[in-house]
Design an enzyme around this catalytic site. Structure first.
Site, PDB file in Angstrom:
ATOM      1  N   LYS A  16       4.410   1.664  -2.848  1.00  0.00           N
ATOM      2  CA  LYS A  16       4.065   1.074  -4.159  1.00  0.00           C
ATOM      3  C   LYS A  16       5.124   1.203  -5.428  1.00  0.00           C
ATOM      4  O   LYS A  16       5.137   0.537  -6.415  1.00  0.00           O
ATOM      5  CB  LYS A  16       2.718   1.495  -4.833  1.00  0.00           C
ATOM      6  N   GLY A  62      -1.541  11.547  -8.566  1.00  0.00           N
ATOM      7  CA  GLY A  62      -0.530  10.302  -8.104  1.00  0.00           C
ATOM      8  C   GLY A  62      -0.617   9.039  -8.858  1.00  0.00           C
ATOM      9  O   GLY A  62      -1.392   8.843  -9.866  1.00  0.00           O
ATOM     10  N   THR A  73       0.827  -1.177   0.082  1.00  0.00           N
ATOM     11  CA  THR A  73      -0.081   0.075   0.081  1.00  0.00           C
ATOM     12  C   THR A  73       0.805   1.068   0.116  1.00  0.00           C
ATOM     13  O   THR A  73       2.038   1.014   0.230  1.00  0.00           O
ATOM     14  CB  THR A  73      -1.034  -0.085   1.369  1.00  0.00           C
ATOM     15  N   GLY A  99      -6.242  14.674  -9.805  1.00  0.00           N
ATOM     16  CA  GLY A  99      -5.000  13.989  -9.109  1.00  0.00           C
ATOM     17  C   GLY A  99      -3.975  13.504 -10.073  1.00  0.00           C
ATOM     18  O   GLY A  99      -4.349  13.354 -11.314  1.00  0.00           O
TER      19      GLY A  99
END
Length: 359
Positions: free
Chosen positions: A31, A93, A27, A91
């Protein structure tokens, strides 16, 4: 066993090389950090530049990313057609990269909106023709319910909103989409689908996609609640009775789900304001009444009854008559009677009115 293992950054190398595991999920924020320690990456992991699943095979560590399949499933479940349409991905990410990859593969014209990029929240007017919005930010996630990354009123051609958040089940962004009659899908499909693919990697065995639907339905029942609030006499109980089918609407039709039949065979549980416990039956047999009517009294359901009796503090009163119980205990017995049938939809009419704080 599947267990939570919390590691510091400096522990990654030793853990991955020498850890006692055959498969792990990774997680945030690791990653990308785990990649240098892996022997092989799948094409999906390479394309996304992130790994969330690692398996050890023949002494080699292989990294994969199941989020791609997860988002594919989420998009499919939404029913949205994105080919040739502009999609805004909020976003920049790792989650955003997954959404961008899937949407592009499906033929969408993708624009990433970030706080400081060329396309940002200050110049959203440039994308008023967007048909799809996908939120890959944590804005609106519990405990910051009610927050929204943008005003969907800026997009007159909008067809649907995808939000990777699944807690709460309905973010402010999704509720705004629902109010406009648009497609609104949260991230629960993605969560379940990526876990299913990870399990396939762990066990090296295929799992039917039907499991995704089954688990999604079970989790949704646990997570999603709708609360009716209003003054006495305004019709809250009437709405529940209409949904359950105790009374018929004077006009129109009530549609709950395509699977619902006219004879109300879809499992719906209804706990009325009054407990309606039968005085000539003890607590145990009041609880099993519905099971008896549906011919579902089995060793398995008997074990579930006992578990619920213990969970709700009634195990010592299983043989007691309703008149021997307090008001709160009667209400708990009525609740257990409703829960034991495992309904897909649970209707509760003031279920906690007789319960004290401790209960």
């Amino acid at each position: 066993p599947y267990a939570l293992l919390e590691k510091e950054p400096e522990e990654l190398d030793a853990f991955l090389r020498n850890g006692d595991f055959t498969g792990i999920n990774v997680t945030i924020p690791y990653k990308q950090d785990v990649i240098p320690f892996l022997d092989e990456l799948t094409d999906t992991a390479k394309a996304l530049g992130a790994v969330n699943t690692i398996v050890r095979r023949d002494g080699r560590l292989i990294g994969h990313n199941t989020d791609y399949f997860g988002f594919q499933t989420m998009l499919l479940a939404s029913g949205l057609s994105v080919a040739g349409k502009k999609a805004l991905v909020l976003g920049s990410g790792g989650a955003s990269k997954t959404a961008v990859a899937v949407l592009k593969q499906q033929g969408a014209q993708v624009v990433v909106i970030s706080r400081s990029g060329e396309d940002n929240y200050e110049n959203l007017h440039r994308h008023a023709d967007a048909a799809i919005i996908c939120n890959c930010t944590p804005v609106g996630m519990y405990p910051n319910n009610g927050s929204t990354p943008l005003d969907i009123g800026l997009f007159p051609k909008l067809e649907g909103v995808l939000d990777m958040i699944y807690n709460p089940a309905r973010t402010a962004l999704l509720m705004a989409a629902e109010q406009r009659g648009l497609v609104a899908e949260n991230g629960l499909w993605m969560l379940v689908a990526q876990a299913k693919e990870a399990a396939e990697w762990f066990t090296d065995a295929p799992i039917s996609d039907e499991k995704i639907t089954e688990i999604h339905a079970a989790l949704r029942r646990q997570m999603e609640n709708i609360i009716l609030i209003g003054m006495p006499g305004c019709g809250k109980s009437t709405i529940l009775s209409l949904i359950f089918g105790l009374i018929a609407p004077e006009s129109g039709e009530i549609v709950i789900h395509p699977k619902l039949k006219k004879d109300h065979t879809m499992p719906i549980g209804y706990m009325l304001q009054k407990d309606h416990l039968l005085e000539w039956r003890n607590v145990y047999h009041n609880i099993t009444l519905g099971l008896e009517i549906q011919h579902k009294v089995t060793a398995d359901t008997k074990a579930k009854v006992q578990k619920l009796l213990t969970q709700y503090g009634l195990d010592q009163f299983a043989n007691a008559k309703p008149s021997e119980l307090s008001g709160g205990m009667r209400q708990r017995a009525a609740l257990v009677r409703t829960l034991i049938l495992e309904p897909d939809i649970l209707l509760l009419d003031e279920p906690f009115s007789a319960l004290d704080y401790q209960t």
